[in-house]
Design an enzyme around this catalytic site. Sequence first.
Site, PDB file in Angstrom:
ATOM      1  N   ASP A 109      42.812   5.924  81.258  1.00  0.00           N
ATOM      2  CA  ASP A 109      42.870   5.387  82.615  1.00  0.00           C
ATOM      3  C   ASP A 109      41.465   5.213  83.186  1.00  0.00           C
ATOM      4  O   ASP A 109      40.572   6.020  82.924  1.00  0.00           O
ATOM      5  CB  ASP A 109      43.687   6.335  83.498  1.00  0.00           C
ATOM      6  CG  ASP A 109      43.771   5.844  84.930  1.00  0.00           C
ATOM      7  OD1 ASP A 109      44.325   4.754  85.140  1.00  0.00           O
ATOM      8  OD2 ASP A 109      43.258   6.547  85.824  1.00  0.00           O
ATOM      9  N   HIS A 159      36.729   1.775  82.570  1.00  0.00           N
ATOM     10  CA  HIS A 159      35.455   1.155  82.903  1.00  0.00           C
ATOM     11  C   HIS A 159      34.595   2.032  83.802  1.00  0.00           C
ATOM     12  O   HIS A 159      33.388   1.787  83.914  1.00  0.00           O
ATOM     13  CB  HIS A 159      35.697  -0.196  83.576  1.00  0.00           C
ATOM     14  CG  HIS A 159      36.674  -0.141  84.693  1.00  0.00           C
ATOM     15  ND1 HIS A 159      38.027  -0.155  84.470  1.00  0.00           N
ATOM     16  CD2 HIS A 159      36.511  -0.048  86.032  1.00  0.00           C
ATOM     17  CE1 HIS A 159      38.655  -0.084  85.634  1.00  0.00           C
ATOM     18  NE2 HIS A 159      37.760  -0.016  86.590  1.00  0.00           N
ATOM     19  N   ASP A 215      50.680  -1.508  87.801  1.00  0.00           N
ATOM     20  CA  ASP A 215      49.770  -1.782  88.914  1.00  0.00           C
ATOM     21  C   ASP A 215      50.007  -3.150  89.544  1.00  0.00           C
ATOM     22  O   ASP A 215      49.467  -3.441  90.618  1.00  0.00           O
ATOM     23  CB  ASP A 215      48.316  -1.708  88.433  1.00  0.00           C
ATOM     24  CG  ASP A 215      47.921  -0.302  88.036  1.00  0.00           C
ATOM     25  OD1 ASP A 215      48.377   0.642  88.692  1.00  0.00           O
ATOM     26  OD2 ASP A 215      47.159  -0.153  87.062  1.00  0.00           O
TER      27      ASP A 215
END
Length: 1779
Positions: A759, A762, A860
């Site tokens: 999760d 980045h 999401d």
Amino acid sequence: MGRIRERIDDDDDDKNETFHRSAFGVIARGAKEKAVDVTLWCALKLLAVSRRCENIVGVERKRGTKKEENGITEHRIVATSNGHSRRRRKSELVDSSNDDDPLSRRQPLLNEIISEVFNDELGRWSNGCVREGGRGRGDRRTEDLAVIKPGSVRSLRKQLENSGLGAGTNNLVACAAAERRRPESDTIRSIHEEIVNTLQLIVQQTEEIHQKLSARTSIDTATMVKMKEEEVRVLTLSHGEHRDTDLFRMENGWQLQFRLGPTLLGKRVALFCNYPKDGGDFKRNRYVQLHWTADGDAAAPATHPIRANVSGSFHYYFAYEDEKKRRQGSGYFIVDPRLTFGDVGETLPLDAIQCQTVLAKSLGNFASWEAKLRVTKESGYNMIHFTPIQELGASRSSYSLCDQHKLNPQFGADYQQVEQFLDKIRTEWKITSICDIVLNHTANESGWLLEHPEATYNCSNCPYMRPAYLLDAALHLFSLDVARGSFESKGIPPEGISTEEHLQAIRYVLENEVIDSLRLEEMFVCDVKTLVAEFADMARGRVPRMMNELDVDQRLLRLIQDPDYRRLATRVDMDLALRIYNVYRGDCFDEESRIRRCTEEFKLALDGLNVEVANDLRDHLTAAVDNCIAGIRYFRVQKDGPGIREVSERFPLVYRYFTTGDIRCCSSSSTLKECERTMYENDGGGKYLMVHNGWVMNADPLQNFAADSRVYLRRELIAWSDSVKLRYGERPEDCPFLWQHMREYVETMARMFDGVRLDNCHSTPMPVAEYLLDCARKVKPELYVVAELFTNSDRKDNIFVNRLGINSLIREAMSAWDSNELGRQVHRFGGDPVGAFYQPHVRPLTPSVAHALFLDLTHDNPCPIEKRSVYDILPNAALVSMACCAIGSSRGYDELIPHHVHVVDETREYAEWWSSKEEKEEEEEQKTVNDDDDYDDRRFVSASSGIVAAKRALNELHSYLARNGFNQVFVDQMDADVVAVTRHNPNNHESVILVAFTDFNDATSTREEDIDRRHVKPLAIDGEVREIILEASLKTRDFDVDAAAYVRDDKYINGLRNYELQIERNLPLEKSRFLRKSASEPYRLQFKNFTRGCVVAIRVGLLAEAEMAVRELRRELIDDNSVRNELTEIVSSLDLADYNRVLYRCDQEERDEGFGFGAYDIPSYGPTVYCGLQGFISPLSEIRSSNDLGHPLCSNLRSGDWMIDYVSDRLKLDEGTEKLGKWLERRMRPLKQLPRYLIPAYFDELLTGLYTALLENCFDQLMSCDFVRNGSSFVRALALGSVQMVACIKSAPLPMPSPPPSSSEQDARCKAMTSLSAGLPHFAVGYMRNWGRDTFISIRGLLILTGRRQEARQHILAYAACLRHGLIPNLLDAATVGGGVNARYNCRDAVWWWLYCIRSYVQECDAAADIFGENVVRLFPATEEEEEEGQDVRKSMTLGDVMQEALNVHFQGLAFRERNAGRTIDEHMSDRGFNNQIGVHPETGFVFGGNDANCGTWMDKMGSSERTGNRGKPATPRDGSAVELVGLSMAVVAWLHTMHKQGMYKYEGVQRRHKPDGKLIIRWSWQEWADRIAGHFEKSFWIGPKTEEEETEDNRRLINKRNMYKDCFGATQTWSDYQLRCNYPIAMVAAPELFDPQHAWAALRTAEEHLLGPLGMKTLDASDWNYVGDYDNSDESQGYNYHQGPEWVWPVGYFLRARLIFAAKLGFLRPTVAHTKEILSRHLVELQTSPWRGLPELTNSNGAFCKDSSATQAWSMASIMEVLYDVQRIESKSPINLN
């Protein structure tokens, strides 16, 4: 040629008889190779195709013994294990427990074979039934098939072992171990007993059959039993190439081989890789050096292959042996994990993954998990993605974890129970699982934060956060004040902020009251008054500096930020300040005045610095206000935002960036002063003021945004206010608790699950993720790692993928804004294009796009029903299912839940699967059984819910496509809303086409009459429709009920009820609702009733004639004896002239044949460079590697048969190639029967196979020289230049040197017509083909060293026949048959190259000295007197006599005028230019000649431009004694001296006679001549370093460069002697004894520095006034600079050879060899990439392409070949022949 492996068409009953006749032969061959899997296959096949078996199964189909869904037949067999019944695919019945079994490595193939037999043979007679909406109540599962009797198989195994076939019999034992749970039908038992009996018979008769079989077997059967070749990928390394942003993927089990690319030729490369040796444990920083193999291609050394059986990401780098610490190149490769499920470890390919995301918190109590997750199973998914299963924080967000080590207490279970459940679904349901790991943050409420605040970014350990915290606190207090109504009078209401006017009022207050009151600039600026006083005190105690002594730039004085960010605590470097400002001043008369003035300037500097910092801060704060307003606008004003009206502590205007832990500051009663005091408490409350995590739009993901305060100060963070960002540092030592804590958490997840989803990847620090994933892979080596990245850059994505070993990246179909974009994503995320070229099993490892986990909806994403339309749900899912990658969805999508199931706000549980009474009868293990009357569509989900049944069908289709080789994809945007996706299987050329009618626009109408019924263009198909796989659509159950009727359940997450799925599967075309055949166009399907939301999928197969054509083509392509023998016989009859015609021939050469053929012109591309195969192979090699099916060549093949006919028709017209042309015509005939989209791939296969066979035969049989036959790929490629350049050209024959000795006149003439082109395409035919100079420079490299010595001899003798005036012609004229009659004699150097070539021929060839006695029939008289007297010119002389005549004429001296002088032979030359002179200088022995009006050496450009005034003026006359001619003459006379001494050459020297009476004047022996040259060379040509004596020389002003040799000696234009050109290395190679070794090496260094280019050598020093580096024959000078700078390739060969010679003399040969290879690396690249597969004549400056150069030049290739020959002899410790 055997890249394609054909499969038997199992449905073709006409083949049964053939198969019966050949089966035992195949089995015997399989037995010989110990291929038990082949034997088993044949036994099953033999039985399956029998008529009796067909009858038996025909009876069974009436009893419903199996189930067929989506055309994918499942045959199940019962196995008893602990009393539980299990259902397994037939392909699973393989015992994989014995890893030592060599057959286990081929287990997937065996599984596929068994599955194929049962699916295609038994399955096609079955009566599978799929009811609408999935498995209905009346749909019973398949009766279980019987098993093989264990006793029979044990007996069989023993016999197999006795026959030497024991390896792999565990596969049969696995079948034997399966026992029945209940009685089975006798007919099925008899089938299996017959299998056993057949196998026993096979074993008993194997030896006897093998002896009786002939070597040749049916092609179909032989192809069928071909074992799969191992896949090897080759990664080529290049100098300076760091490929960390390129993604190289390897499937588990492939082999990887590193190979040195051309740019590393000559480098001693040390390669290191951290792939674990021998499959051991992986350690990221442990590298092993990989060694290069001794065998193989010397031009491209390779490592031993690495077998990629350890999954993960691995790094490699290489350095040079002499500097290993400096990395010259690097990269990564990723090995995919091998996921398995089921009780026998069935492999789940990554492309077959179908994953459903579930919110773990919505699963409720653990006891209900099975019922809830069975929805996933029954929907056809094979992977579940769980959001974190740990205890959650107060926000109840799925990703805000309170305790990483504690299971969510709402489950009422422990880790062990969950792990057991995951094992169960993995084994029994065949569902794998992955779980999120959250590494970047933890919940605010995490208890361990109080004990370990150092694990966070807080105001104590990150004091740079203090300004941002103070701003955050002020904004929070402002929000509370607004909630209390304190700013209502200023236009900011406490509720209902909803207009732009409100936002402007907020902005005004923030800028003028909130921010100004903070005085944040004081935390960044210095206290000017204090620092000025300190400066004055210090200045008084130091000696000032003089103004002119200042050595420091005033701009270096900068503010030094106070590390604690205290107010007015910033300082400057006072020592530096004193050095700059404490100086003597002329305008001051006392010390105090001076100090005051210095202090004032220092103060001005400080004020300026403060202003600069304050302005910078003001910019940050302005951005902060803008970002605050933007956030308020989204949440409260924008129509597409949440529309929050309340302002409170729960819903503040601006969300917090900091959490206060247990410190109650900044509450409603706190003040900013209290907050500020707390943040400075390092050991108190400051360490609990922790920053939240979040994400920053458009930020660099490789940078940690919390590493400085700007993101927080500028309010750029979209914060997650329920979580604290974790601060790891760079290594475990930086924060030991946090690293250990998270390691234990990650290892637990890896132990339980098959994979993890990283999760917020980045934003996770790279070293942290690397470390923790390494730990996870130690626990589970085959860990599947998924991540989501939002970098907006594939290259940045690849950095994460490479370093972390990410296997799949989340990709979102909901990110598509229209159907075209969605189609583009389907195409992009995997698969080759339909009709892709077949690739070899050993091929380059090319960069790829990161593997995708493509989801129709992520957890999401906003709800697609809200964002698009309910009618887009099905098309969106269908298009995603056709992607050639992993796919997935989120729970709720299939159930038509009309809102976002939010990871934070959702509090309800998922619905459970409805278990009917009928299902209970089949699934006795099912614990929860419901009565039909209790069905509640809010609490339960069934096959009739939403699109569940369609999703199951789509998932099954996706799995089938992935597992059965449908790896080619084509996406057709049929119109704005309709998308067709084709998945194609290149093995059997079956296609599945799915068409979806999307609905991206929010269609509010639900009335049926409003549905769009517009026309959809027909669907074109190449083949026949085998079946309609599925048809599906959504319709409303009641048109009076609209979407607003949805009732949200309080306890369960429920979907829409007013839509009904209509789905039908496995239909004939005639029963389709959506498609019908076109009456006028048989290969087009017309749509009917196809509206938005509809989906149809069809299976298309080849037409019968196309299937036959494929079968025939594949016979040609495999290694079949009959085809190979026929081709070998034809090829062996070809000579090298025929090879030239087959492989090469440029357009002019082809047209010269007179058959009407030229180069093949490809529309939108242009003519091929060659008419032969190379003309097509060159573009195909580029097209194939990239699968560029849009290339014009492919388009031309698809458009018609012209190219197919061309390649064979042109060959049939010549006697030498006629047989090959007819053979090729037959082999290509089936191409015309194929669907057009398949033709490029098969055309490439046929042509490439033939091309490869021709080259192998060319090297093995015709080029007899070991240097070529055993040479590197570089050598062999250059050797093909010999085939390129030597051809039979009617318009350019060679003269016949002697009458044909034994053959007919016609045969002799044909032989004489074989001539060497100077270069292509400019010098191909007619008088422009045969150049004397070019020919003899090229012969050694292209003919002698390649073993073509007869052709070399032929050229030597043919040109000898043309000797005239003691010269060899520059150009042979082709005016008459036999050639040479009108030859031109305007060059002085050709004769010396001819003599030098004879020397090379005699030295290189065995017993070659007899060439001196070879008779030559002269074409011209020896003297002009003889010609005037009319003597017979065709007199016969020996070659030795001709040679001697040439030498005597030079020694005698001769001045002559060219015959036919004038515009007829040269329209540009001046009259004086036709006058020639040659001779030998009586003192120096140097040959000389020419004048300033002609150009008699290779630099022979004659001016032709009237406009520039150069017409008739040679650009480079080089009259006098050219340096290379002096060297060549020295080499020749020294060699003749040796030949005379050995009695091989009868003349002892040369002589000069008085012309009138023939009286002897002077005679030189060969030795005397050589001594004269040697005695004068150095002093005549060497230009050394500047000396005092030289200052008095008259020509010193002409010297431009030193440490070089003159280009000429005694030229008319004296200055031209001193020009630096590339000619003296030629003399060094020809006669190295002339040169002082030290001088020679210095001169070579000069040439390298000033002349050597990337590919060629400058023909003139760039600093010379005459230098023009770019050649353009169409410019106004008409290419006058041809030899005045452009970089010619052939001199490089002599330059490199000269370096080798003198390096050997001076003792540093080894590094010189290495450097030579480095230089040659560029030539290798050019040779491999040029479509001409040759080296050009020249390049423009710095290696730039020159359009007017010949694309491939004979002497360019020859000279480089000679270098490689010298290098090979050095490396084999054989001396270079220097003399």
